[in-house]
Design a protein around this motif. Sequence first.
Motif, PDB file in Angstrom:
ATOM      1  N   LEU A  74       0.866  -1.087   0.296  1.00 29.89           N
ATOM      2  CA  LEU A  74      -0.107   0.127   0.111  1.00 29.89           C
ATOM      3  C   LEU A  74       0.797   1.108  -0.053  1.00 29.89           C
ATOM      4  O   LEU A  74       1.910   1.533   0.802  1.00 29.89           O
ATOM      5  CB  LEU A  74      -0.908   0.080   1.195  1.00 29.89           C
ATOM      6  N   PHE A  75       0.687   2.266  -0.987  1.00 25.55           N
ATOM      7  CA  PHE A  75       1.502   3.390  -1.040  1.00 25.55           C
ATOM      8  C   PHE A  75       0.301   4.498  -0.915  1.00 25.55           C
ATOM      9  O   PHE A  75      -0.648   4.484  -1.412  1.00 25.55           O
ATOM     10  CB  PHE A  75       2.027   3.585  -2.328  1.00 25.55           C
ATOM     11  N   VAL A  76       0.726   5.714  -0.296  1.00 23.96           N
ATOM     12  CA  VAL A  76       0.197   7.009  -0.123  1.00 23.96           C
ATOM     13  C   VAL A  76       0.648   7.848  -1.255  1.00 23.96           C
ATOM     14  O   VAL A  76       1.853   7.910  -1.577  1.00 23.96           O
ATOM     15  CB  VAL A  76       0.292   7.835   1.172  1.00 23.96           C
ATOM     16  N   VAL A  77      -0.183   8.097  -2.094  1.00 23.70           N
ATOM     17  CA  VAL A  77       0.108   8.839  -3.496  1.00 23.70           C
ATOM     18  C   VAL A  77      -0.422  10.636  -3.266  1.00 23.70           C
ATOM     19  O   VAL A  77      -1.400  10.681  -2.723  1.00 23.70           O
ATOM     20  CB  VAL A  77      -0.590   8.456  -4.600  1.00 23.70           C
ATOM     21  N   ASN A  78       0.467  11.232  -3.834  1.00 24.83           N
ATOM     22  CA  ASN A  78       0.138  12.714  -4.159  1.00 24.83           C
ATOM     23  C   ASN A  78       0.201  13.582  -2.542  1.00 24.83           C
ATOM     24  O   ASN A  78      -0.235  14.477  -2.359  1.00 24.83           O
ATOM     25  CB  ASN A  78      -1.311  13.136  -4.569  1.00 24.83           C
ATOM     26  N   MET A  79       0.804  12.914  -1.564  1.00 22.95           N
ATOM     27  CA  MET A  79       1.039  13.522  -0.095  1.00 22.95           C
ATOM     28  C   MET A  79       2.392  14.417  -0.228  1.00 22.95           C
ATOM     29  O   MET A  79       3.255  13.929  -0.867  1.00 22.95           O
ATOM     30  CB  MET A  79       1.343  12.430   0.755  1.00 22.95           C
ATOM     31  N   TYR A  80       2.204  15.643   0.052  1.00 17.12           N
ATOM     32  CA  TYR A  80       3.263  16.809  -0.131  1.00 17.12           C
ATOM     33  C   TYR A  80       3.853  16.818   0.861  1.00 17.12           C
ATOM     34  O   TYR A  80       3.261  17.239   2.014  1.00 17.12           O
ATOM     35  CB  TYR A  80       2.532  17.991  -0.554  1.00 17.12           C
ATOM     36  N   ILE A  81       5.169  16.654   0.842  1.00 20.64           N
ATOM     37  CA  ILE A  81       6.155  17.051   2.253  1.00 20.64           C
ATOM     38  C   ILE A  81       7.191  18.041   1.616  1.00 20.64           C
ATOM     39  O   ILE A  81       7.798  17.501   0.555  1.00 20.64           O
ATOM     40  CB  ILE A  81       6.661  15.705   2.653  1.00 20.64           C
ATOM     41  N   GLU A  82       7.178  19.089   1.976  1.00 20.61           N
ATOM     42  CA  GLU A  82       8.162  20.117   1.573  1.00 20.61           C
ATOM     43  C   GLU A  82       9.356  19.977   1.791  1.00 20.61           C
ATOM     44  O   GLU A  82       9.756  19.152   2.475  1.00 20.61           O
ATOM     45  CB  GLU A  82       7.654  21.667   2.135  1.00 20.61           C
ATOM     46  N   GLU A  83      10.214  20.293   0.883  1.00 18.96           N
ATOM     47  CA  GLU A  83      11.802  20.006   1.021  1.00 18.96           C
ATOM     48  C   GLU A  83      12.446  20.565   2.270  1.00 18.96           C
ATOM     49  O   GLU A  83      12.048  21.566   2.575  1.00 18.96           O
ATOM     50  CB  GLU A  83      12.581  20.478  -0.187  1.00 18.96           C
ATOM     51  N   TYR A  84      13.182  19.988   2.948  1.00 14.62           N
ATOM     52  CA  TYR A  84      13.906  20.395   4.163  1.00 14.62           C
ATOM     53  C   TYR A  84      14.744  21.415   3.901  1.00 14.62           C
ATOM     54  O   TYR A  84      15.620  21.308   2.869  1.00 14.62           O
ATOM     55  CB  TYR A  84      14.583  19.224   4.939  1.00 14.62           C
ATOM     56  N   ALA A  85      14.642  22.569   4.738  1.00 16.02           N
ATOM     57  CA  ALA A  85      15.106  23.942   4.270  1.00 16.02           C
ATOM     58  C   ALA A  85      16.974  23.793   4.444  1.00 16.02           C
ATOM     59  O   ALA A  85      17.475  24.500   3.610  1.00 16.02           O
ATOM     60  CB  ALA A  85      14.895  24.961   5.143  1.00 16.02           C
ATOM     61  N   PHE A  86      17.602  22.937   5.456  1.00 13.08           N
ATOM     62  CA  PHE A  86      18.664  22.648   5.766  1.00 13.08           C
ATOM     63  C   PHE A  86      19.473  21.306   4.962  1.00 13.08           C
ATOM     64  O   PHE A  86      20.440  21.041   5.216  1.00 13.08           O
ATOM     65  CB  PHE A  86      19.003  22.666   7.037  1.00 13.08           C
ATOM     66  N   GLY A  87      18.501  20.832   4.055  1.00 13.20           N
ATOM     67  CA  GLY A  87      18.901  19.634   3.258  1.00 13.20           C
ATOM     68  C   GLY A  87      19.960  20.046   2.163  1.00 13.20           C
ATOM     69  O   GLY A  87      19.510  21.058   1.619  1.00 13.20           O
TER      70      GLY A  87
END
Length: 152
Positions: free
Chosen positions: A56-69
Amino acid sequence: MQKKINIQNKKARFEYEILDKYTAGIQLTGTEIKSIRQSKARITESFCEFNDRGELFVVNMYIEEYAFGNHYNHKPKSERRLLLNKRELKKLEKEVEAKGSTIVPLRLFINENGWAKLDIALAKGKKTHDKRQTIKDRDNKRDLARIKKSFN
């Protein structure tokens, strides 16, 4: 002291009739969990689907890019695997294929151990007259609360 993370999908309760609820873990990378801990995620337009291997996969979930990555940063809208028992996965897959229902995420949170969890629900789409009834009930509840408040 860590603040509580509780990202909700309010649209899902309005659009769908909830049949059954589950709590699933999410397979994340390091920068994804750091962004979630900063409340930089959205699950409003996301849904869950099975792949050909029964995962099972969750699709279209938005996690913003990490600012210090740096160059190890993650993609904001990639598919993320959900972690459930085999028994629960088989039951959900059977329900989705048979009834034509769908799996929607309701809430993204971090539990007391620091793990990111996703509350998912087996849901069936509402008709427009059901949505109107929901709006009417919500308005009536709000009016009653105002009346009670004015008497106190």
